[in-house]
Design an enzyme around this catalytic site. Sequence first.
Site, PDB file in Angstrom:
ATOM      1  N   CYS A  18      53.000 -65.778  21.199  1.00 22.58           N
ATOM      2  CA  CYS A  18      53.420 -65.493  22.689  1.00 22.58           C
ATOM      3  C   CYS A  18      53.884 -63.827  22.508  1.00 22.58           C
ATOM      4  CB  CYS A  18      54.134 -66.279  23.193  1.00 22.58           C
ATOM      5  SG  CYS A  18      55.901 -66.728  22.858  1.00 22.58           S
ATOM      6  N   SER A  19      55.303 -63.654  23.066  1.00 23.28           N
ATOM      7  CA  SER A  19      55.647 -62.316  22.934  1.00 23.28           C
ATOM      8  C   SER A  19      57.159 -62.309  22.995  1.00 23.28           C
ATOM      9  CB  SER A  19      55.222 -61.583  24.200  1.00 23.28           C
ATOM     10  OG  SER A  19      53.789 -61.565  24.344  1.00 23.28           O
ATOM     11  N   CYS A  20      57.670 -63.319  22.259  1.00 26.05           N
ATOM     12  CA  CYS A  20      59.226 -63.586  22.096  1.00 26.05           C
ATOM     13  C   CYS A  20      59.905 -62.103  21.689  1.00 26.05           C
ATOM     14  CB  CYS A  20      59.481 -64.476  21.092  1.00 26.05           C
ATOM     15  SG  CYS A  20      59.022 -66.380  21.468  1.00 26.05           S
ATOM     16  N   CYS A  64      55.544 -61.246  17.792  1.00 26.61           N
ATOM     17  CA  CYS A  64      55.416 -62.885  18.006  1.00 26.61           C
ATOM     18  C   CYS A  64      54.224 -62.968  18.096  1.00 26.61           C
ATOM     19  CB  CYS A  64      56.467 -63.096  19.301  1.00 26.61           C
ATOM     20  SG  CYS A  64      55.989 -64.898  19.899  1.00 26.61           S
TER      21      CYS A  64
END
Lengths: 212, 105, 99
Positions: free
Chosen positions: A120-122, A117
């Site tokens: 962000c950091s999905c 991601c």
Amino acid sequence: MSETHSHDDWPYPHPKQPDIEDGPLTDYMAMTEAVAELLIDKEVFSADDMRRTLEDIDSKSPAEGARMVARAWLDPDFKARMLEDVNAAAEEMSIDAGTIPILAVENTKDVHNVIVCTLCSCYPRYLLGLPPDWYKSRAYRSRLVREPRAVLAEFGTEIPDAVEVRVHDSTAELRYMILPMRPKGTGDMDEDALAGLVTRDCMIGVTVIDRD
Amino acid sequence: MRRHHDMGGLDAGPVDPAEHDYTPWEKRVDAILRLLAGKERRLITLDEHRRAIEDLGPGAYDELSYYERWISAITKLLIEKGVISVDELGGKMEDVKARWQEARE
Amino acid sequence: MSARFAAGDRVRVRKAYPPGHVRTPYYVRGKEGVVSRLIAEHPNPEERAYGRDGLPPIAVYGVLFRQNELWPDYQGPEGDTTEVDIQEHWLGPLKDDGG
């Protein structure tokens, strides 16, 4: 939990916290405690809700995803349902995959998939637990889309040139997980044994299952 | 403009494979967001949370750890929405720090 | 609302650089790709991020890009790709002249 204790007027019993009680209390830790206490005071949620949610977080690990992968390897009908709708397939196995839709993408002899991601950091937390630090790092988020094979090589993964490397940048409404290829020579293994082969990293796609 | 969190394709060093076990306070941050964004409450959307993290700006974004960014963003949104006030937060943080100090004495 | 694109359609991502919360990564803007699937219709997160309801829902597609299109100096094999989830208002049809 054996270490549970409580302070006077601490709003909920909690396990001993070495990070708080033995190290420095940072402003952000204090902010976290303060926000939690205020929300409980205001009955936005209860101390019980908090405890249950923490238990839920702790109960999620890559083992959930691994069980699904093993089932998919053994049961083609299940695999078809999983590729169609991971969350519903998880429910069949009494696994709570959460409300955010998860898409399983299948590795084949022609395509190797890997997830990131960049914005962000999905991450599919409900099936794989909390993400590893490197998944959230600037290096991984920046480089995977531009030089996926170099990043995979850093994980010890070499994908032949004839195989397409497909990066999935999960920016929006889906979370991804990889359905790895079943390794050769596992024909006699049952679901539990197969699940034991499935690592978190191969469900992210940075590794392939290696059996030596 | 290119925003600082939008980093796909930029140069960066090798991926550091080191991992740490999440600490209780980090999990607490995660739990707070799950409770606030969950379908029972919907007090914060994950979209708002992402926006608030991005709006920390390039300095804080890179300086803070992952869950420090999260709790900063959650707190800002709760104040903006009137769920908690700045004064309440300040007072409670002092309480928490005092209690922590006391527990160590 | 009905989805404007279908799997297999060639699309170009809008080349725009707004300063607020957007879900289309910088590196795909202005790039050409192929719709791989209609994912769903969702309230627009670019609106919801600011506390609005994001209605009407907007279609989100999986769009597949050739790495060579994204990075002209891509070092890997021709066949490598990246798939990104993109909302309909970020996509336009690709005309025959490639524009």
